[in-house]
Design an enzyme around this catalytic site. Structure first.
Site, PDB file in Angstrom:
ATOM      1  N   CYS A   1       0.809  -1.228   0.000  1.00  0.00           N
ATOM      2  CA  CYS A   1       0.000   0.000   0.000  1.00  0.00           C
ATOM      3  C   CYS A   1       0.842   1.278   0.000  1.00  0.00           C
ATOM      4  O   CYS A   1       0.540   2.237  -0.715  1.00  0.00           O
ATOM      5  CB  CYS A   1      -0.959   0.002   1.182  1.00  0.00           C
ATOM      6  SG  CYS A   1      -0.254  -0.629   2.706  1.00  0.00           S
TER       7      CYS A   1
ATOM      8  N   HIS B   1      -2.791   6.279   4.480  1.00  0.00           N
ATOM      9  CA  HIS B   1      -1.367   6.465   4.730  1.00  0.00           C
ATOM     10  C   HIS B   1      -0.939   7.840   4.198  1.00  0.00           C
ATOM     11  O   HIS B   1      -1.377   8.270   3.124  1.00  0.00           O
ATOM     12  CB  HIS B   1      -0.533   5.410   3.982  1.00  0.00           C
ATOM     13  CG  HIS B   1      -0.705   4.016   4.496  1.00  0.00           C
ATOM     14  ND1 HIS B   1      -1.305   3.704   5.693  1.00  0.00           N
ATOM     15  CD2 HIS B   1      -0.315   2.825   3.949  1.00  0.00           C
ATOM     16  CE1 HIS B   1      -1.279   2.394   5.868  1.00  0.00           C
ATOM     17  NE2 HIS B   1      -0.697   1.839   4.827  1.00  0.00           N
TER      18      HIS B   1
HETATM   19  N1  LIG Z   1      -4.798  -3.477   5.044  1.00  0.00           N
HETATM   20  C1  LIG Z   1      -4.155  -2.843   4.074  1.00  0.00           C
HETATM   21  O1  LIG Z   1      -4.096  -1.596   4.019  1.00  0.00           O
HETATM   22  C2  LIG Z   1      -3.461  -3.628   2.992  1.00  0.00           C
HETATM   23  C3  LIG Z   1      -2.943  -2.947   1.888  1.00  0.00           C
HETATM   24  C4  LIG Z   1      -2.281  -3.657   0.881  1.00  0.00           C
HETATM   25  C5  LIG Z   1      -2.165  -5.026   0.994  1.00  0.00           C
HETATM   26  N2  LIG Z   1      -2.657  -5.671   2.087  1.00  0.00           N
HETATM   27  C6  LIG Z   1      -2.504  -7.124   2.157  1.00  0.00           C
HETATM   28  O2  LIG Z   1      -3.786  -7.706   1.927  1.00  0.00           O
HETATM   29  C7  LIG Z   1      -3.895  -8.929   2.642  1.00  0.00           C
HETATM   30  C8  LIG Z   1      -5.142  -8.893   3.514  1.00  0.00           C
HETATM   31  O3  LIG Z   1      -4.992  -7.861   4.473  1.00  0.00           O
HETATM   32  P1  LIG Z   1      -6.189  -7.349   5.395  1.00  0.00           P
HETATM   33  O4  LIG Z   1      -5.711  -6.046   5.922  1.00  0.00           O
HETATM   34  O5  LIG Z   1      -7.491  -7.414   4.673  1.00  0.00           O
HETATM   35  O6  LIG Z   1      -6.165  -8.433   6.590  1.00  0.00           O
HETATM   36  P2  LIG Z   1      -7.354  -8.928   7.532  1.00  0.00           P
HETATM   37  O7  LIG Z   1      -8.298  -7.827   7.842  1.00  0.00           O
HETATM   38  O8  LIG Z   1      -6.684  -9.605   8.654  1.00  0.00           O
HETATM   39  O9  LIG Z   1      -8.124 -10.028   6.644  1.00  0.00           O
HETATM   40  C9  LIG Z   1      -7.540 -11.246   6.282  1.00  0.00           C
HETATM   41  C10 LIG Z   1      -8.480 -12.057   5.407  1.00  0.00           C
HETATM   42  O10 LIG Z   1      -7.815 -13.288   5.074  1.00  0.00           O
HETATM   43  C11 LIG Z   1      -8.625 -14.383   5.504  1.00  0.00           C
HETATM   44  N3  LIG Z   1      -7.779 -15.486   5.990  1.00  0.00           N
HETATM   45  C12 LIG Z   1      -6.891 -15.476   6.999  1.00  0.00           C
HETATM   46  N4  LIG Z   1      -6.347 -16.711   7.174  1.00  0.00           N
HETATM   47  C13 LIG Z   1      -6.930 -17.509   6.251  1.00  0.00           C
HETATM   48  C14 LIG Z   1      -6.832 -18.875   5.932  1.00  0.00           C
HETATM   49  N5  LIG Z   1      -5.999 -19.701   6.600  1.00  0.00           N
HETATM   50  N6  LIG Z   1      -7.587 -19.376   4.919  1.00  0.00           N
HETATM   51  C15 LIG Z   1      -8.432 -18.540   4.247  1.00  0.00           C
HETATM   52  N7  LIG Z   1      -8.598 -17.244   4.494  1.00  0.00           N
HETATM   53  C16 LIG Z   1      -7.850 -16.723   5.492  1.00  0.00           C
HETATM   54  C17 LIG Z   1      -9.458 -13.840   6.645  1.00  0.00           C
HETATM   55  O11 LIG Z   1     -10.596 -14.673   6.786  1.00  0.00           O
HETATM   56  P3  LIG Z   1     -11.344 -14.848   8.221  1.00  0.00           P
HETATM   57  O12 LIG Z   1     -12.203 -13.619   8.378  1.00  0.00           O
HETATM   58  O13 LIG Z   1     -12.145 -16.090   8.016  1.00  0.00           O
HETATM   59  O14 LIG Z   1     -10.289 -14.963   9.261  1.00  0.00           O
HETATM   60  C18 LIG Z   1      -9.787 -12.451   6.115  1.00  0.00           C
HETATM   61  O15 LIG Z   1     -10.828 -12.520   5.168  1.00  0.00           O
HETATM   62  C19 LIG Z   1      -2.587  -9.067   3.447  1.00  0.00           C
HETATM   63  O16 LIG Z   1      -1.678  -9.869   2.728  1.00  0.00           O
HETATM   64  C20 LIG Z   1      -2.075  -7.643   3.521  1.00  0.00           C
HETATM   65  O17 LIG Z   1      -0.672  -7.584   3.666  1.00  0.00           O
HETATM   66  C21 LIG Z   1      -3.313  -5.014   3.083  1.00  0.00           C
END
Ligand SMILES: NC(=O)c1ccc[n+]([C@@H]2O[C@H](COP(=O)([O-])OP(=O)(O)OC[C@H]3O[C@@H](n4cnc5c(N)ncnc54)[C@H](OP(=O)(O)O)[C@@H]3O)[C@@H](O)[C@H]2O)c1
Length: 334
Positions: free
Chosen positions: A128, A241
């Protein structure tokens, strides 16, 4: 048009916005599926007025889908996405796991769309803090090659997912009420604090988040000579950010010229009127798909230097919007 779109990590901070964007932008497809971990499987969510049951991610779950947009932790993306490719899906991934692999395209549609169209493997969406910076750098780099970038980030807690947001709100409440609080997403209290570490320690005292800003920038701009010195800091802001960026270009770019270059570039909005205290703020950029730039000024310490301030919604352009824009680009070129 894609026939069957699978949203992986549909319940997470990024996945929720992916769902909103697909609705908001009326992404064309015959069928949508929403997939997450066993923790969420069986729960329901509403999409375009209809109720859907969340499915569990398995290696067999991709059959029948032709597009996957995945927003899961790195280890999950590493384990499951090869199965999606094998099942014949186009795969767009938000995680950090695949981005720097050789056969993976790392794409910002305004910057290097052709990489998505040429991709035969996974298409990764950048980190991001990298995405908003590279959108800002691209028009400058096209005008006069960027030699060096010094960037300090002020990153929102939503960058650490739903748990990061919960930690900010619950930790702030506990702090104000004088109670103890155990943070889950951060190693130090984030309420009323700044944490100068995002990610683990890597080479030369830099963190993984900081080195992503170096290596991903080079890959997206296709220029291995660009020098980037990043400092990534977590701040108690819920979403968006902010970045203080200074660039050194081969030939000088004046603030007036930079303003014109930024204004002409798709996806950028300039808000820059210091006399009236107008510049981008996380509070005013929240919920927008754009990259905002202000405080454009000459670097008084270097003849070829330019400094500016850059803010963007990390859950939108920093993640979900970028992925959905890639999906739209692929859909247009099917
Ligand atoms: N947040 C940001 O600003 C941002 C920006 C760019 C990239 N990212 C990347 O995007 C990805 C997701 O980030 P997020 O911020 O959305 O995280 P998050 O809020 O923690 O959400 C994680 C998601 O992944 C699922 N998940 C976790 N473990 C899993 C498993 N073993 N099998 C299947 N699904 C699983 C979760 O499902 P459950 O609800 O069932 O646990 C949830 O839907 C990460 O790799 C992060 O680095 C994030």
């Amino acid at each position: 048009m894609f026939k069957n779109v699978a949203i992986i990590g549909a319940t997470g901070a990024v996945g929720q916005i992916v769902r909103h964007l697909l609705e908001e932008r009326d992404f064309p497809a015959e069928k949508f599926r929403f997939i997450a971990s066993a923790r969420s499987a069986g729960t329901t969510l509403t999409f375009k007025g209809e109720e859907y049951t969340v499915e569990e991610l398995t290696k067999d779950c991709f059959a029948g889908s032709d597009l996957v947009i995945a927003s899961t932790p790195d280890d999950v993306a590493a384990e499951y996405l090869p199965a999606a490719l094998e099942a014949g899906c186009k795969v767009i991934d938000e995680s950090g796991y695949w981005r720097m692999k050789e056969d993976v395209a790392l794409v910002i549609p305004e910057v290097n769309p052709q990489a998505a169209l040429d991709a035969t493997g996974i298409i990764a969406s950048p980190n991001c803090s990298t995405t908003q910076m590279v959108v800002a750098l691209k028009p400058l780099h096209d005008a006069s090659k960027i030699k060096r970038v010094i960037v300090s980030t002020y990153q929102a807690t939503s960058g650490a997912g739903l748990q990061g947001t919960a930690d900010l709100f619950d930790g702030s409440k506990a702090f104000l009420e004088g109670n103890k609080f155990e943070y889950k997403a951060f190693t130090h209290p984030i309420a009323f604090n700044c944490i100068p570490q995002i990610g683990g320690e890597k080479a030369d005292g830099y963190t993984s988040e900081e080195l992503k800003m170096l290596y991903e920038t080079r890959k997206i701009l296709g220029d291995e000579s660009i020098l980037v010195n990043p400092t990534a800091v977590r701040v108690p802001v819920a979403n968006c950010h902010s970045e203080s960026i200074t660039v050194e270009t081969e030939k000088p770019i004046s603030p007036e010229e930079a303003r014109k270059l930024f204004e002409a570039f798709p996806g950028i909005k300039v808000v820059d009127d210091i006399k009236n205290s107008e510049y981008p703020l996380p509070s005013t950029c929240d919920g927008s798909d754009l990259v905002y730039i202000g405080r454009i000024r000459k670097d008084i310490s270097h003849p070829n230097g330019l400094s500016f301030w850059c803010v963007s919604d990390n859950l939108r352009k920093g993640a979900a919007t970028n992925a959905v824009q890639i999906a739209e680009l692929l859909a247009k070129n099917l």
